[in-house]
Motif scaffolding. Sequence first.
Motif, PDB file in Angstrom:
ATOM      1  N   GLY A  55       0.816  -1.347   0.064  1.00 55.36           N
ATOM      2  CA  GLY A  55      -0.065  -0.077  -0.156  1.00 55.36           C
ATOM      3  C   GLY A  55       0.925   1.387  -0.044  1.00 55.36           C
ATOM      4  O   GLY A  55       0.247   2.472   0.130  1.00 55.36           O
ATOM      5  N   SER A  59       2.859   0.423  -7.181  1.00 50.57           N
ATOM      6  CA  SER A  59       2.302   0.065  -8.289  1.00 50.57           C
ATOM      7  C   SER A  59       1.937   1.421  -9.070  1.00 50.57           C
ATOM      8  O   SER A  59       2.076   1.687 -10.088  1.00 50.57           O
ATOM      9  CB  SER A  59       1.130  -0.540  -8.234  1.00 50.57           C
ATOM     10  N   ILE A  74      -4.846  -0.459  -6.356  1.00 51.12           N
ATOM     11  CA  ILE A  74      -6.028   0.236  -5.587  1.00 51.12           C
ATOM     12  C   ILE A  74      -5.649   0.384  -4.264  1.00 51.12           C
ATOM     13  O   ILE A  74      -4.930  -0.359  -3.655  1.00 51.12           O
ATOM     14  CB  ILE A  74      -7.238  -0.773  -6.104  1.00 51.12           C
ATOM     15  N   SER A  75      -6.516   0.975  -3.581  1.00 50.60           N
ATOM     16  CA  SER A  75      -6.785   1.141  -2.117  1.00 50.60           C
ATOM     17  C   SER A  75      -7.120  -0.119  -1.307  1.00 50.60           C
ATOM     18  O   SER A  75      -8.198  -0.413  -1.750  1.00 50.60           O
ATOM     19  CB  SER A  75      -7.548   2.235  -1.585  1.00 50.60           C
ATOM     20  N   ILE A  80      -2.145  -6.041  -2.841  1.00 52.29           N
ATOM     21  CA  ILE A  80      -2.706  -6.212  -4.106  1.00 52.29           C
ATOM     22  C   ILE A  80      -1.918  -6.955  -4.944  1.00 52.29           C
ATOM     23  O   ILE A  80      -2.081  -8.111  -5.849  1.00 52.29           O
ATOM     24  CB  ILE A  80      -3.123  -4.955  -4.892  1.00 52.29           C
ATOM     25  N   THR A  81      -0.580  -6.679  -5.063  1.00 47.32           N
ATOM     26  CA  THR A  81       0.611  -7.224  -6.102  1.00 47.32           C
ATOM     27  C   THR A  81       0.890  -8.521  -5.054  1.00 47.32           C
ATOM     28  O   THR A  81       1.454  -8.452  -4.220  1.00 47.32           O
ATOM     29  CB  THR A  81       1.456  -6.307  -6.180  1.00 47.32           C
ATOM     30  N   PRO A 102       5.623  -7.370  -4.517  1.00 53.31           N
ATOM     31  CA  PRO A 102       4.718  -7.285  -3.537  1.00 53.31           C
ATOM     32  C   PRO A 102       5.487  -6.683  -2.131  1.00 53.31           C
ATOM     33  O   PRO A 102       6.697  -6.451  -2.150  1.00 53.31           O
ATOM     34  CB  PRO A 102       4.413  -8.924  -3.184  1.00 53.31           C
ATOM     35  N   THR A 169       5.874   8.995  -1.733  1.00 53.78           N
ATOM     36  CA  THR A 169       4.730   9.213  -2.420  1.00 53.78           C
ATOM     37  C   THR A 169       3.629  10.074  -1.658  1.00 53.78           C
ATOM     38  O   THR A 169       3.972  10.525  -0.564  1.00 53.78           O
ATOM     39  CB  THR A 169       3.959   7.827  -2.696  1.00 53.78           C
ATOM     40  N   ARG A 170       2.388  10.282  -2.066  1.00 55.86           N
ATOM     41  CA  ARG A 170       1.470  11.078  -1.637  1.00 55.86           C
ATOM     42  C   ARG A 170       1.908  12.566  -1.323  1.00 55.86           C
ATOM     43  O   ARG A 170       1.272  13.154  -0.277  1.00 55.86           O
ATOM     44  CB  ARG A 170       0.861  10.358  -0.287  1.00 55.86           C
ATOM     45  N   LYS A 171       2.632  13.198  -2.133  1.00 52.66           N
ATOM     46  CA  LYS A 171       3.124  14.581  -2.245  1.00 52.66           C
ATOM     47  C   LYS A 171       1.931  15.465  -2.239  1.00 52.66           C
ATOM     48  O   LYS A 171       1.866  16.426  -1.729  1.00 52.66           O
ATOM     49  CB  LYS A 171       4.141  14.796  -3.538  1.00 52.66           C
ATOM     50  N   ASP A 172       0.873  15.199  -2.744  1.00 55.58           N
ATOM     51  CA  ASP A 172      -0.491  15.785  -2.856  1.00 55.58           C
ATOM     52  C   ASP A 172      -1.053  15.842  -1.634  1.00 55.58           C
ATOM     53  O   ASP A 172      -1.807  17.054  -1.260  1.00 55.58           O
ATOM     54  CB  ASP A 172      -1.434  15.129  -3.814  1.00 55.58           C
ATOM     55  N   TYR A 204       6.890  12.518  -4.454  1.00 52.59           N
ATOM     56  CA  TYR A 204       6.224  11.951  -5.824  1.00 52.59           C
ATOM     57  C   TYR A 204       4.649  12.162  -5.404  1.00 52.59           C
ATOM     58  O   TYR A 204       4.332  11.654  -4.339  1.00 52.59           O
ATOM     59  CB  TYR A 204       6.745  10.955  -6.103  1.00 52.59           C
ATOM     60  N   SER A 206       1.848  10.176  -7.188  1.00 49.32           N
ATOM     61  CA  SER A 206       1.699   9.015  -7.910  1.00 49.32           C
ATOM     62  C   SER A 206       0.567   9.094  -8.822  1.00 49.32           C
ATOM     63  O   SER A 206       0.201   8.362  -9.759  1.00 49.32           O
ATOM     64  CB  SER A 206       1.574   7.852  -7.453  1.00 49.32           C
ATOM     65  N   LYS A 207      -0.549  10.055  -8.413  1.00 43.58           N
ATOM     66  CA  LYS A 207      -1.859  10.339  -8.979  1.00 43.58           C
ATOM     67  C   LYS A 207      -1.794  11.672  -9.822  1.00 43.58           C
ATOM     68  O   LYS A 207      -2.849  11.776 -10.519  1.00 43.58           O
ATOM     69  CB  LYS A 207      -2.728  10.468  -8.154  1.00 43.58           C
TER      70      LYS A 207
HETATM   71  N1  LIG Z   1      -3.385  10.585  -3.388  1.00 39.75           N
HETATM   72  C1  LIG Z   1      -2.361   9.571  -3.616  1.00 39.75           C
HETATM   73  N2  LIG Z   1      -2.442   8.438  -3.565  1.00 39.75           N
HETATM   74  C2  LIG Z   1      -1.812   7.491  -3.955  1.00 39.75           C
HETATM   75  C3  LIG Z   1      -0.254   7.924  -4.198  1.00 39.75           C
HETATM   76  N3  LIG Z   1       0.485   6.852  -4.402  1.00 39.75           N
HETATM   77  C4  LIG Z   1      -0.422   5.652  -4.315  1.00 39.75           C
HETATM   78  N4  LIG Z   1      -1.654   6.218  -4.016  1.00 39.75           N
HETATM   79  C5  LIG Z   1      -2.758   5.241  -3.687  1.00 39.75           C
HETATM   80  O1  LIG Z   1      -2.485   4.339  -2.596  1.00 39.75           O
HETATM   81  C6  LIG Z   1      -3.228   3.141  -2.844  1.00 39.75           C
HETATM   82  C7  LIG Z   1      -2.155   2.015  -2.798  1.00 39.75           C
HETATM   83  O2  LIG Z   1      -1.191   2.169  -3.984  1.00 39.75           O
HETATM   84  P1  LIG Z   1      -0.631   0.947  -4.776  1.00 39.75           P
HETATM   85  O3  LIG Z   1       0.206   1.498  -5.465  1.00 39.75           O
HETATM   86  O4  LIG Z   1      -1.614   0.081  -5.069  1.00 39.75           O
HETATM   87  O5  LIG Z   1       0.299   0.380  -3.468  1.00 39.75           O
HETATM   88  P2  LIG Z   1       1.494  -0.741  -3.735  1.00 39.75           P
HETATM   89  O6  LIG Z   1       2.482  -0.462  -2.687  1.00 39.75           O
HETATM   90  O7  LIG Z   1       1.706  -1.212  -4.849  1.00 39.75           O
HETATM   91  O8  LIG Z   1       0.537  -1.989  -2.891  1.00 39.75           O
HETATM   92  P3  LIG Z   1       0.498  -3.545  -3.008  1.00 39.75           P
HETATM   93  O9  LIG Z   1       0.381  -3.688  -4.399  1.00 39.75           O
HETATM   94  O10 LIG Z   1      -0.390  -4.151  -2.223  1.00 39.75           O
HETATM   95  O11 LIG Z   1       1.758  -4.058  -2.424  1.00 39.75           O
HETATM   96  C8  LIG Z   1      -3.833   3.397  -4.200  1.00 39.75           C
HETATM   97  O12 LIG Z   1      -5.184   3.619  -3.781  1.00 39.75           O
HETATM   98  C9  LIG Z   1      -3.222   4.531  -4.825  1.00 39.75           C
HETATM   99  O13 LIG Z   1      -4.039   5.135  -5.845  1.00 39.75           O
HETATM  100  C10 LIG Z   1       0.044   9.317  -4.223  1.00 39.75           C
HETATM  101  O14 LIG Z   1       1.080   9.672  -4.357  1.00 39.75           O
HETATM  102  N5  LIG Z   1      -0.949  10.199  -3.961  1.00 39.75           N
END
Ligand SMILES: Nc1nc2c(ncn2[C@@H]2O[C@H](COP(=O)(O)OP(=O)(O)OP(=O)(O)O)[C@@H](O)[C@H]2O)c(=O)[nH]1
Length: 342
Positions: A55, A59, A74-75, A80-81, A102, A169-172, A204, A206-207
Amino acid sequence: QPCLQSKRREQAPDFLVPGIQTTMAAQYLGEPRTSHGLAYLGDSQLRLVLVGKTGAGKSATGNSILREKVFQSISSPVSITKHCEKRNGTWRGREVVVVDTPGLFDTDIPDAETLKEITRCMLLTSPGPHALLLVIPLGPYTLEDQKATEKILTMFGERAREHMILLFTRKDDLGDMDFHDYLEHAPTAIQDLICKFRDRYCVYNSKATGAEQENQREQLLALVQDVVDKCNGRYYTNSLYQKTEEEIQKQTQVLLENYRAELEKAKAQIKQEFEEEIRKLKDELEQQKRKVQMERQLAEREAHWVSRQQTARDDVLSQNEILETIFTLLRVASFVFSLFRD
Ligand SMILES: Nc1nc2c(ncn2[C@@H]2O[C@H](COP(=O)(O)OP(=O)(O)OP(=O)(O)O)[C@@H](O)[C@H]2O)c(=O)[nH]1
């Protein structure tokens, strides 16, 4: 660069009780026990691995780097991976290979599963990744998150860490707040990480879309290039990666020989069939026509062979047998290496 705390002595975290998972995985990913030299220059690919907790946004970041929704993101509270996945894109005319993993180092993942996935990751990034992107979401940073990060840092040795980039991530979520202002109030563990990575970090979203997405992608890949340049153009490798690469090349060679044998057989058959037919024909013009047809079919076969030649390595990597072979090979290697541990 901000280094908000005086540098504390780096200690082995206390959750790292010497156990099979830690020691074996460290042998997979850590310092090489033998030195060897692989050719680095002239490598046209840029291989990146995304690591981090479930999470964290691995991805989503992979999709952003490749400008395509290729990894499922996805959240979800659960991973998920499930398996390492590889996808390709381009940057400045160079092939960019991204491997999404993963939550390899989530504390509750069983040993055998973790090692299998590490093997898969090694296969997909062989002969070695140029950069390891350690993905951490901005926001609450729990003790569990901290342990997962420490575990990753411990498993990858000092030399692998030179290829590691901290990617927040989640700079926003910061809104209008500047990252440096955020850092001042960030958990100490995050401040310590920044100190450890110095300029090898990026923030970063990512969205993001449009110009924001393009700019941050450009900045991230330029940072990767910078890291590679600082490592004299080298990707990260170790003796186990070298073993993996040797096995891939060996199996690719066997496959190519099989393809070659198939080609020769098919060509011989085409020639035999046409020559028999040509012998029976009286008309010279008809004979000539058949010869042209034969040459065309032979050329088509050759072209098919060339295309199979180009995908031979990927064909090997997509087979399950190679995963089992390398897994066994690395387990044996880990065991042998463990005999020489201090
Ligand atoms: N707002 C926001 N949401 C993000 C960002 N990066 C990831 N997310 C959200 O966080 C959730 C998890 O992101 P994933 O990319 O699936 O995370 P992961 O690390 O690949 O997770 P696994 O595949 O389960 O290991 C998703 O709903 C994404 O859309 C970001 O930079 N900003």
